[in-house]
Design an enzyme around this catalytic site. Structure first.
Site, PDB file in Angstrom:
ATOM      1  N   GLU A 174       0.837  -1.282   0.011  1.00 18.97           N
ATOM      2  CA  GLU A 174      -0.092   0.002   0.022  1.00 18.97           C
ATOM      3  C   GLU A 174       0.947   1.193  -0.137  1.00 18.97           C
ATOM      4  O   GLU A 174       0.539   2.362  -0.662  1.00 18.97           O
ATOM      5  CB  GLU A 174      -0.994  -0.017   1.383  1.00 18.97           C
ATOM      6  CG  GLU A 174      -2.136  -0.955   1.221  1.00 18.97           C
ATOM      7  CD  GLU A 174      -3.082  -0.572   0.130  1.00 18.97           C
ATOM      8  OE1 GLU A 174      -2.938  -0.826  -1.234  1.00 18.97           O
ATOM      9  OE2 GLU A 174      -4.200  -0.308   0.356  1.00 18.97           O
ATOM     10  N   THR A 214      -6.567   8.613  -5.303  1.00 16.07           N
ATOM     11  CA  THR A 214      -6.534   8.639  -3.851  1.00 16.07           C
ATOM     12  C   THR A 214      -5.999   9.992  -3.498  1.00 16.07           C
ATOM     13  O   THR A 214      -6.177  10.706  -2.341  1.00 16.07           O
ATOM     14  CB  THR A 214      -5.852   7.465  -3.445  1.00 16.07           C
ATOM     15  OG1 THR A 214      -6.474   6.338  -3.555  1.00 16.07           O
ATOM     16  CG2 THR A 214      -5.683   7.600  -1.816  1.00 16.07           C
TER      17      THR A 214
END
Lengths: 314, 314
Positions: free
Chosen positions: B136, B189
């Site tokens: 991530e 994001t």
């Protein structure tokens, strides 16, 4: 004292905020608390406060509309259409004011239960909550249930919403005991609020939400190590602890003796430490007394399990 | 394709944030998700990504250190002292990127499980979490487990702390189904984070904490009305919904058809609606499709119970 029917109740002190739940969590302890008496007096044409004791060198108003117990009871009587019934109310303070232990909340909770019982208990305990919150508005100007809810019904309570009084009882892990210590310091609730920033950094809020959520999980799963990892106040304690002389040392004393967590009770200056046994809570509390004493501050210790009864009729 | 031993897994998409738990809550759904294949190849001297499919008109890097699946698997191999073992990794995307459905998380979770299984499963599923989070970091620069944890192990997961990866499984009420809709819009994001204020008003944070806590209570007590009263995002949704054309209408469509709650999935633009039956989730999802269509936006609907398995070996 007359021979008319009376009801005498005990309403317990409470610890609000509980480190992880500012304005939304609270729990009750067995001692201290207030005793409230409600008594029919046909010579009166309404509610009258006839005795206030235990206030030391402070003064509480006898005026029903200015007294937190009086206002709560009066609004209840009006709701029931009984505002013209002659009733004496006695408020016997058995706990300190401005202590962060929900003094006004205990008086409100005791008053509404006493009056409701005197009238034959027309309302359920839960239905009385609204009237106790009206008493809190008199005490500090805000509509909040985090002290009155646990004082009224006991246990650990969650306030989802103060506006709609959506209250939930949380499970209490076995053996949980609390040391609550009241130092001889005074903080006014309004000062304790004034020291708080209006905003919270987003990252801090997220961190606090993680702690709050895992605290709730710990209660449901009886996971005391998780409870300990969760009991951290990232938002309020860092701002308010400056108001409590010796705070860091007292907290360190509690944690070093094995408390699961330690923080400020309500708006302070009282502090609480949660422990996994009564024996440990006693030892932790003793350490907290000594730590305050090292700063020249006398303090009073109360050790208790989580109170599960709320207001009791004596 | 060689005849060497291989492991093929499916890693499910996830809904993070879940309205009440920004950065700390997530759950997995049955579809969509990614398929990952790990295969021994003795001609290689380490990990190599040999196939990436399903990326449409986008490109994912084959460089192990720049690919979320590659990095996760590589760190795991290094931890196990197996970095010199020849392994091919295939990444078959079966879900959209930048959708708010945890695309990178599914690739990471799938990659570490596939490689771990290929090596005889030396690590437990929980022990793999750390490596998925490293993936991530490559994807969006932050160390967060709210998508990888539920993709890896399924269910509804709470991240008490991203730093210590203190993860908890929450109970899933019976019959809970979710409609997840992915509109043909893209939000990066980083843009979704940029639109957020650095601070939260204290009162808003308190309100959100009440909703979060009662959401957890609702899961433990199987109280779906409470779940519905709790599923409100007071912090993130008001700031991010501007990035999703038609948001208010789509949410209104979901709620008017009986969803318990509806909000943004992860960083968006996907949205989720939680419902108390699969039948209702289908109807709610259909309403959401129509509401997006009224704004000229095509969308893809996924209806699923909460996935309880996480990554599965196929």
């Amino acid at each position: 004292m007359s021979n008319h029917k009376e009801v005498r109740v005990f309403a317990p002190a409470t610890v609000a905020n509980v480190a992880v739940g500012y304005d939304i969590l609270g729990f009750a302890i067995n001692r201290p608390g207030d005793e409230i008496v409600a008594r029919f007096n046909p010579e009166l044409d309404g509610l009258k406060i006839t005795a206030i004791t235990g206030t030391g060198n402070k003064v509480l108003p006898f005026d029903v509309e200015k007294n937190t117990a009086g206002v709560s009871a009066q609004r209840l009587l009006e709701h029931l259409g009984k505002a013209d019934v002659g009733i004496e109310l006695e408020v016997h303070k058995r706990m300190p004011f401005g202590s962060g232990l929900g003094s006004s909340a205990a008086s409100s909770a005791g008053a509404v239960v006493a009056v409701n019982e005197l009238l034959g208990a027309p309302l359920s305990r839960e239905s009385l909550l609204y009237f106790t919150v009206l008493g809190e508005v008199v005490a500090d100007g805000s509509f909040h249930a985090d002290n009155v809810a646990p004082s009224l019904v006991g246990g650990i309570t969650l306030i989802r919403s103060n506006e709609s009084l959506d209250i939930h009882h949380l499970p209490v892990p076995e053996n949980l005991h609390v040391a609550v210590i009241h130092p001889d310091l005074e903080i006014l609730t309004k000062d304790a609020r004034a020291v708080l920033s209006d905003t919270v950094p987003l990252g801090t809020a997220v961190h606090q939400m993680g702690s709050l959520a895992s605290f709730i999980v710990a209660l449901y799963t009886n996971d005391l190590p998780l409870l300990g990892r969760s009991l951290h106040d990232h938002i309020i304690e860092p701002q308010r602890k400056q108001l409590i002389k010796g705070f860091d040392d007292v907290k360190a004393a509690a944690m070093s003796r094995g408390a699961l967590g330690c923080s400020i009770s309500g708006a302070g200056p009282s502090m609480f430490a949660i422990c996994d046994s009564g024996y440990l809570a006693q030892a932790v509390g003793q350490g907290m007394i000594e730590a305050f004493a090292a700063h020249g501050i006398n303090s009073q210790l109360y050790v208790s399990p989580i109170n599960q009864e709320g207001v009791v009729v004596l």
